[in-house]
Design an enzyme around this catalytic site. Structure first.
Site, short mmCIF file in Angstrom:
data_model
loop_
_atom_site.label_atom_id
_atom_site.label_comp_id
_atom_site.label_asym_id
_atom_site.label_seq_id
_atom_site.Cartn_x
_atom_site.Cartn_y
_atom_site.Cartn_z
N GLU A 1 0.02 -0.62 5.86
CA GLU A 1 0.75 0.06 6.63
C GLU A 1 0.59 1.70 6.81
OE1 GLU A 1 4.49 1.90 8.07
OE2 GLU A 1 3.54 2.11 6.05
N ASP B 1 1.00 -1.27 0.06
CA ASP B 1 0.02 -0.04 -0.03
C ASP B 1 0.86 1.31 0.02
OD1 ASP B 1 0.51 -0.61 2.70
OD2 ASP B 1 -0.66 1.36 3.21
#
Length: 451
Positions: A156, A92
């Site tokens: 994250e 991500d």
């Protein structure tokens, strides 16, 4: 780089690495599904899973984590009796911010002036490519000498803790002798660095209300309490005159011992405008690695364009607090919320909500794995010795792993050196750094297996 078979193999693989990173960067995998389609993150997760299967990983799975995102797991068995190493990255990314401010499109990897530009190129899609390069180089030079687990997180950057909670619910999944977190970076381009500390973080949303509705500022202004004005007063109370963070009850005078960050170098890296002072006191390293730091991330209020002459009835802000090792993030959150309430003026109604948290981390740099990493870096970066630095950012998973596996050694390396400008526009990765760190990781696995 001095000639050795691993280094030669990695060099030969760099064109493939560029092509793969181009494919991975193309996914707009921001784990904020109010802004970006979930399908983009799912596409990136499937790309990572397919890459692991291609490399012979077993038990490859897309893990549905409690925050509604997916992390990718795979296991590559090692020789009988070999140690197990867990390699971490995340797919991500941060939102691109102002896409018009990018010199080239943020989700198209573009080579320019010796660097590869694109969102996630360094943080942290490039980190996953680094792991692949290291493993491929080992396969071409006698095989991978350890068992390897790979975990690639899907949220994250959001700090929503999905993988941490999943790991706590399935503690057997990520158990390893050593863990390599590929999500930080060298202190300076070309200077091999391990990160020994991470600041933790908390995110708090604060809301202030004063009126039942907005009022005409000419008719009521001067006596009617302005919620936006109250919020500004509260936020200002979080900093001293010199810009130091001042939260009631939170200590902010710790010192950083070790590698120092020269002020002029920091000004250049941070692109501070001429004549603008740095905030805080003590050394730069004290301020960014050893002390708490508050940042106002956003304020909900009328934009200048289209604003009306009104006294605002309500206002809110998102506040980030970074907390250094030695400070409990949960306790810091309580202090921050209490401070916000205590400093709200005029009896205004105030409420706050925590929306994210991660604990700080401190590594044991005296462990055998660090010795192996120092030896590997000395080969990959001829003439340089491994340095140990702090990191102002947070990787909440580190503390979860340290708690679940207290005997595991945890090392932090990565591609996010200052020129990478992670989280900003025009993020980029140095292909030379990707090559050297891939060699480093491969040599580390060899040396660690033999230790």
């Amino acid at each position: 780089m001095s000639s050795n078979p691993v280094a030669e193999t990695v060099a030969s693989l760099m064109p493939r690495a560029q092509a793969e990173l181009t494919e991975l960067v193309a996914f707009k995998s921001v784990a904020d599904f109010d802004q970006f389609p979930r399908s983009e993150s799912e596409g990136a997760a499937n790309w990572v899973a397919d890459a692991l299967r291609t490399e012979g990983f077993q038990d490859v799975a897309l893990l549905d984590t409690p925050d509604g995102t997916q992390s990718v797991y795979g296991f590559l068995p090692g020789p009988e009796g070999a140690k197990t190493v867990l390699l971490y990255a995340h797919y991500d990314v941060q939102p691109p911010l102002d896409e018009a401010a990018w010199t080239t499109p943020p989700f198209e990897l573009t080579e320019r002036d010796g660097r590869w530009y694109g969102r996630g190129a360094a943080d942290c899609k490039g980190g996953f490519i680094m792991h692949l390069l290291a493993l491929r180089a080992l396969k071409a030079n006698g095989g991978v000498p350890v068992g390897v687990k790979v975990i690639v997180e899907g949220s994250e950057e959001q700090g929503t803790g999905g993988l941490e909670r999943y790991a706590e619910e399935h503690p057997e999944l990520l158990t390893a002798d050593t863990i390599v977190i590929g999500d930080v970076g060298n202190f300076r381009l070309g200077l091999p660095t391990v990160t020994s500390t991470l600041r933790g973080m908390t995110l708090v949303r604060v809301q202030i209300d004063t009126l039942e509705g907005n009022l005409h500022s000419g008719q009521f202004g001067g006596a009617a309490p302005d919620a936006l004005g109250a919020l500004i007063r509260v936020l200002d109370s979080l900093r001293a005159e010199d810009g130091s963070t001042t939260i009631d009850g939170l200590t902010g005078d710790a010192r950083w011992e070790g590698l120092q960050y020269e002020e002029e170098a920091f000004r250049k890296d941070a692109k501070v405008l001429d004549g603008v002072e740095l905030t805080g006191s003590g050394t730069v390293a004290d301020r960014i690695w050893a002390r708490p730091a508050v940042t106002v991330l956003g304020i909900d209020c009328p934009p200048v364009v289209g604003a009306t002459p009104s006294v605002q009835a309500g206002a809110r802000a998102l506040v980030s607090l970074r907390v250094p090792p030695g400070v409990d993030a949960a306790e810091a959150t309580k202090l921050l919320q209490a401070h916000l309430e205590a400093h709200t003026p005029w009896g205004a109604r105030v409420s706050s909500e925590q929306i994210g948290q991660g604990q700080p981390f401190r590594a044991d740099t005296s462990s055998p794995a660090y010795t192996a990493m120092a030896e590997a870096m000395a080969v990959a970066y001829p003439g340089e010795e491994m340095q140990s630095a702090g990191q102002g950012g947070s990787i909440p998973l580190c503390n979860t792993l340290a708690s679940l596996y207290p005997h595991a050694e945890i090392l932090l390396i990565g591609l996010s050196e200052p020129q990478a400008q992670i989280h900003a526009v025009n993020e980029s990765v140095s292909p030379d750094e990707l090559e050297r760190l891939s060699v480093t990781e491969a040599l580390f696995l060899q040396k660690y297996a033999a230790s």
